[in-house]
Design a protein around this motif. Sequence first.
Motif, PDB file in Angstrom:
ATOM      1  N   THR A   1       0.833  -1.205   0.000  1.00 54.50           N
ATOM      2  CA  THR A   1       0.000   0.000   0.000  1.00 54.50           C
ATOM      3  C   THR A   1       0.869   1.258   0.000  1.00 54.50           C
ATOM      4  O   THR A   1       1.779   1.370   0.829  1.00 54.50           O
ATOM      5  CB  THR A   1      -0.902   0.017   1.250  1.00 54.50           C
ATOM      6  OG1 THR A   1      -1.656  -1.200   1.295  1.00 54.50           O
ATOM      7  CG2 THR A   1      -1.852   1.200   1.221  1.00 54.50           C
ATOM      8  N   PRO A   2       0.627   2.201  -0.910  1.00 59.76           N
ATOM      9  CA  PRO A   2       1.397   3.456  -0.888  1.00 59.76           C
ATOM     10  C   PRO A   2       1.267   4.149   0.465  1.00 59.76           C
ATOM     11  O   PRO A   2       0.205   4.097   1.105  1.00 59.76           O
ATOM     12  CB  PRO A   2       0.735   4.286  -2.001  1.00 59.76           C
ATOM     13  CG  PRO A   2       0.137   3.270  -2.919  1.00 59.76           C
ATOM     14  CD  PRO A   2      -0.328   2.147  -2.031  1.00 59.76           C
ATOM     15  N   PRO A   3       2.330   4.792   0.942  1.00 58.79           N
ATOM     16  CA  PRO A   3       2.313   5.402   2.277  1.00 58.79           C
ATOM     17  C   PRO A   3       1.117   6.322   2.538  1.00 58.79           C
ATOM     18  O   PRO A   3       0.557   6.309   3.635  1.00 58.79           O
ATOM     19  CB  PRO A   3       3.633   6.177   2.317  1.00 58.79           C
ATOM     20  CG  PRO A   3       4.536   5.406   1.401  1.00 58.79           C
ATOM     21  CD  PRO A   3       3.648   4.922   0.287  1.00 58.79           C
ATOM     22  N   GLY A   4       0.715   7.078   1.531  1.00 61.86           N
ATOM     23  CA  GLY A   4      -0.394   8.005   1.729  1.00 61.86           C
ATOM     24  C   GLY A   4      -1.734   7.326   1.939  1.00 61.86           C
ATOM     25  O   GLY A   4      -2.688   7.968   2.409  1.00 61.86           O
ATOM     26  N   GLN A   5      -1.831   6.046   1.583  1.00 62.91           N
ATOM     27  CA  GLN A   5      -3.083   5.308   1.716  1.00 62.91           C
ATOM     28  C   GLN A   5      -3.066   4.335   2.893  1.00 62.91           C
ATOM     29  O   GLN A   5      -4.043   3.621   3.123  1.00 62.91           O
ATOM     30  CB  GLN A   5      -3.360   4.534   0.422  1.00 62.91           C
ATOM     31  CG  GLN A   5      -3.499   5.400  -0.818  1.00 62.91           C
ATOM     32  CD  GLN A   5      -4.763   6.242  -0.759  1.00 62.91           C
ATOM     33  OE1 GLN A   5      -5.788   5.799  -0.282  1.00 62.91           O
ATOM     34  NE2 GLN A   5      -4.669   7.483  -1.241  1.00 62.91           N
ATOM     35  N   GLN A   6      -1.946   4.274   3.587  1.00 63.12           N
ATOM     36  CA  GLN A   6      -1.840   3.352   4.712  1.00 63.12           C
ATOM     37  C   GLN A   6      -2.589   3.884   5.931  1.00 63.12           C
ATOM     38  O   GLN A   6      -2.737   5.093   6.109  1.00 63.12           O
ATOM     39  CB  GLN A   6      -0.370   3.125   5.080  1.00 63.12           C
ATOM     40  CG  GLN A   6       0.417   2.375   4.026  1.00 63.12           C
ATOM     41  CD  GLN A   6       1.875   2.183   4.411  1.00 63.12           C
ATOM     42  OE1 GLN A   6       2.256   2.389   5.556  1.00 63.12           O
ATOM     43  NE2 GLN A   6       2.688   1.786   3.443  1.00 63.12           N
ATOM     44  N   VAL A   7      -3.042   2.963   6.759  1.00 61.46           N
ATOM     45  CA  VAL A   7      -3.672   3.359   8.013  1.00 61.46           C
ATOM     46  C   VAL A   7      -2.667   4.135   8.857  1.00 61.46           C
ATOM     47  O   VAL A   7      -1.464   3.848   8.833  1.00 61.46           O
ATOM     48  CB  VAL A   7      -4.175   2.106   8.779  1.00 61.46           C
ATOM     49  CG1 VAL A   7      -3.016   1.242   9.229  1.00 61.46           C
ATOM     50  CG2 VAL A   7      -5.056   2.504   9.947  1.00 61.46           C
TER      51      VAL A   7
END
Length: 436
Positions: free
Chosen positions: A34-40
């Motif tokens: 998951t791209p960092p900006g979309q991670q929890v």
Amino acid sequence: MKKLLLLLFPFYLGTSWAYDFPIRDPFLATVVGTPPGQQVKLGQGTVREAILGLADETIKGAPGIFWDVMKPRFKLAWQEKPAPLIFIIAGTGGRFDTSKVEFLKKVYYQAGFHVIQISSPTSYDFVVSSSRTHRPGLTRQDSEDIYRLMKASVKRVRSFKKLEISGWYLTGYSLGALNAAFVARIDSEQNAFGFERVLLVNPPVDLRRTVDSLDRLLQVDVPGVDSATTLFNHYFDKLAAYFKAHKSIDLDEPMLVQVMKSTYAMSREELALLIGVNFRLVVASLYFTSAVMTWDGKLIPGYFRLTRSDSRTPYFKRAMFCGFECYIDNVLIPYVERQKGIHSGQKKSLRMQRTFIFEQSGLPRLKTWLKRARHVGVMHNVDDFIIDKKGLDFLYDTFRGRIKIYPLGGHMGNLKYHQNVRDMLSFMKGRGFPDA
């Protein structure tokens, strides 16, 4: 070659809700996650944790090359107040501290759980010190070993910390999810824990189908890689160096950053090939470790005893040419025959014996129990190449309202996606899956 890649994963229509995971290619999702900006978003608070060993179960007489894994080990994270405890079982080849397990630890720890992290039965430390036979690959037997380690780990924890445990939970991902299902079934018979919730994340359903899919990834065409020998040499040195340093192989971002440093983007074929080679190295490590521990004479001469100063590389490279079916033929089938006292005149064909092992080790073996086990749920992805439409149909039919299937994510690529984490916590806390 595009046709081969298209055959490696299914297209299954069954989601009617919005899902905005940003990566549409399953191979890319699997490799980069998951791209960092979309991670929890997880907090940065301190985790109280320790790696613990079972000194009274130290393996006697193991070769010196395994000096660092002579006793079973696990990792504990604890709360300073009464809390439920969750066991996390690592995926194929993964140790208890591999990055995916560490991520799940943080998720559940911040949600208020004590956490115990358990290695995969296919990791080299488990093969050496936690497998009673040193021949992993039979799911029921492997899960009995895990269950035994889980009970021993709780006993060890109680001597280390006076934890107040208010409930018992279990999860696993990939092969660890399959193990978790079998462990939950064993616990329903022995009731050492009485799990309140068990979550399976991206489990294989039909093991033969899973193994075939991963092996087919080795058949993709990559320029400059025109034979199995060239292929393994293409990746072997980097992967072997990573394994030597980290004692574990699990497809995760830290590994790929170190192993595949490159000034160019990898093609879809190279991504598929990397996933296939990664799986083959896991099998090679499994085969090598089992061979050293059992001295069966097939991979390493029976008279030769490896020491800490001996190179493992020649045997690893030889093992790389042995896929999982080869491992079954050379290790598991002879073991099963000896256990059952089968003589040469009674032997069935290798194909029939392989089929039997696969059938005994897959999720369908537990179908009747899983249908009525209301505390067990599953999360999976439509485009995961370890499963096909038949496998997805099996999951829908078996789990019904206890299932969440996502349209994208490849194999474990969406583990850190904020919606997936929300859903896994919702299920574990008894609210079920939103939109399921």
